[in-house]
Design an enzyme around this catalytic site. Structure first.
Site, PDB file in Angstrom:
ATOM      1  N   ASP A  49       0.855  -1.190   0.000  1.00  0.00           N
ATOM      2  CA  ASP A  49       0.000   0.000   0.000  1.00  0.00           C
ATOM      3  C   ASP A  49       0.890   1.239   0.000  1.00  0.00           C
ATOM      4  OD1 ASP A  49      -2.989   0.899   0.570  1.00  0.00           O
ATOM      5  OD2 ASP A  49      -1.657   2.199   1.728  1.00  0.00           O
ATOM      6  N   ASN A  62      -1.935  13.108  -3.304  1.00  0.00           N
ATOM      7  CA  ASN A  62      -2.888  13.623  -4.299  1.00  0.00           C
ATOM      8  C   ASN A  62      -3.361  15.026  -3.944  1.00  0.00           C
ATOM      9  OD1 ASN A  62      -2.973  11.518  -6.163  1.00  0.00           O
ATOM     10  ND2 ASN A  62      -4.534  10.380  -5.043  1.00  0.00           N
ATOM     11  N   ASP A  84      -0.818   9.399  -9.977  1.00  0.00           N
ATOM     12  CA  ASP A  84      -0.847   8.418 -11.071  1.00  0.00           C
ATOM     13  C   ASP A  84       0.566   8.024 -11.498  1.00  0.00           C
ATOM     14  OD1 ASP A  84      -3.569   8.533 -11.007  1.00  0.00           O
ATOM     15  OD2 ASP A  84      -3.793   9.720 -12.851  1.00  0.00           O
ATOM     16  N   GLU A 109      -4.571   2.516  -4.384  1.00  0.00           N
ATOM     17  CA  GLU A 109      -3.118   2.554  -4.216  1.00  0.00           C
ATOM     18  C   GLU A 109      -2.604   1.262  -3.574  1.00  0.00           C
ATOM     19  OE1 GLU A 109      -4.902   4.469  -0.488  1.00  0.00           O
ATOM     20  OE2 GLU A 109      -5.334   4.438  -2.632  1.00  0.00           O
TER      21      GLU A 109
END
Length: 393
Positions: free
Chosen positions: A259, A267, A276, A302
């Site tokens: 993770d 973000n 991304d 993620e």
């Protein structure tokens, strides 16, 4: 019109039919090997039309373009099969073989006149080209029945082209004229076997095109484009069947769930494009260092899962550490220099009777422990009974 004329139209008709079919397939699926197949059947149709239907030229010169067409048919169809497997097409070897074959043909046409010599020149040349397909496909793992069919179509074509004229001419004693040649058992055999081979080869390659199309659609359904790994559906399907196979064979297997740490903050602070980029870097990094049999997927926004076989606890931990440590360098050229992405990884080892759902639950628990103890680390699942024993409980 005589029945013989309609027989003469059989092979050019088959060639044109399949040329159109492969061209239409190519319009829908722009694979080069499909275009080669269309070219092969076009060349075959033209060659038979020149030879059997077109006007005769002085000194039988119309036989030169016709036989060039037959050799081009063999070369293009060989290229179609070889190219389907992503292998390099031996254009140079096929060109040399065709040139030598035509040189002998011209000698027996314009020099030392011999119909049998011309037959052998073209048939053996085409047979050698077919044998190049056999040689190219020999070491390849044949996953589907159609792969074996294509291999044997090429092998039988090579055997037929090389052995047939030698056997029939030795039995028939050769041919004194083209009138005798066209009435011979040999030419009747050529017309029939060529039609059968053309139909078999075309249908086999069309089935291969259909299988490739299905595989591509399946990949589109199962793949995650951003990471280049499987999506959750694809991972669970492939990992589930692989896990059963590994455990049945008593092969060690490890599952890890990774993770990306503080991904929402990344973000929010840097934008989704940076997030991304980290996901894409993680996928590329895992593909670069993972073993050949690894099954890896992006199972959440993620979150990633990786199944590796033949890996005991120490090997699995070393791989997990390599994934963790290598993420930042792998992403460095894709993201701002002020950002250093990290990942937490939970790891578990498969035991007899385990299923994928149970292993993912164990890896999730180990991942939770990695997060709880500070992130950016690898933790291995430890059963409660073992933890209690270690703690004296």
């Amino acid at each position: 019109m005589s029945g013989q004329f309609f027989i003469q139209l059989l092979n050019p008709g088959i060639g044109l039919l399949f040329a159109v079919a492969f061209f239409l397939l190519w319009l829908n699926r722009r694979d080069r090997y499909v275009a080669y197949a269309a070219g092969a059947y076009t060349a075959s149709a033209i060659a038979f039309l020149i030879l059997d239907v077109g006007p005769a030229l002085p000194y039988e010169l119309h036989r030169i373009p016709a036989n060039i067409g037959f050799l081009a048919t063999g070369a293009l169809f060989a290229a179609a099969i070889i190219r389907r497997y992503g292998l390099p097409v031996p254009w140079r070897a096929m060109a040399v073989t065709s040139a030598v074959s035509m040189a002998f043909f011209l000698w027996f046409l314009l020099g030392s006149l011999s119909i049998g010599g011309r037959i052998l020149s073209i048939s053996i040349g085409a047979g050698i080209i077919a044998a190049m397909v056999v040689r190219a496909l020999w070491p390849i793992k044949k996953r589907y029945v159609i792969d074996r069919v294509l291999f044997w179509v090429a092998a039988l074509s090579a055997l037929n082209l090389i052995a047939r004229p030698i056997v029939l001419m030795s039995l028939g004693g050769g041919f004194d004229s083209y009138d005798g040649f066209q009435q011979s058992v040999y030419w009747t055999t050529v017309q029939f076997t060529q039609a059968m081979v053309s139909i078999t080869a075309a249908i086999s390659l069309m089935v291969a095109v259909a299988i490739d199309q299905i595989s591509e659609l399946r990949r589109q359904v199962d793949d995650d484009k951003l990471s280049g790994l499987l999506n959750r559906r694809g991972f669970e399907a492939k990992a589930g069947s692989a896990l059963r196979r590994y455990l049945d064979d008593d092969r060690p297997v490890a599952l890890m769930i990774a993770d990306l740490d503080r991904f929402k903050q990344i973000n929010d602070s840097y934008g989704h494009a940076v997030g991304d980029a980290i996901i894409a870097a993680f996928g590329a990094h895992v593909r670069a260092i993972g073993p050949a049999e690894m099954i890896a997927g992006r199972i959440g926004g993620e979150e990633f899962a990786l199944l590796i076989s033949s890996a005991g606890i120490e090997t699995a931990r070393q791989f997990a550490e390599a994934v963790r440590i290598g993420l930042a360098p792998a992403a460095a050229d894709r993201i701002p220099s002020t950002l250093v992405p990290t990942t937490s990884i939970g790891l578990t080892i498969g035991t007899p009777g385990a299923n994928l759902s149970a292993l993912m639950h164990e890896a999730d628990q180990a991942l939770y422990e990695a997060k709880r103890t500070g992130r950016n680390r690898v933790r291995t699942f430890t059963p409660i009974s073992v933890r209690q024993a270690a703690g004296g409980g």
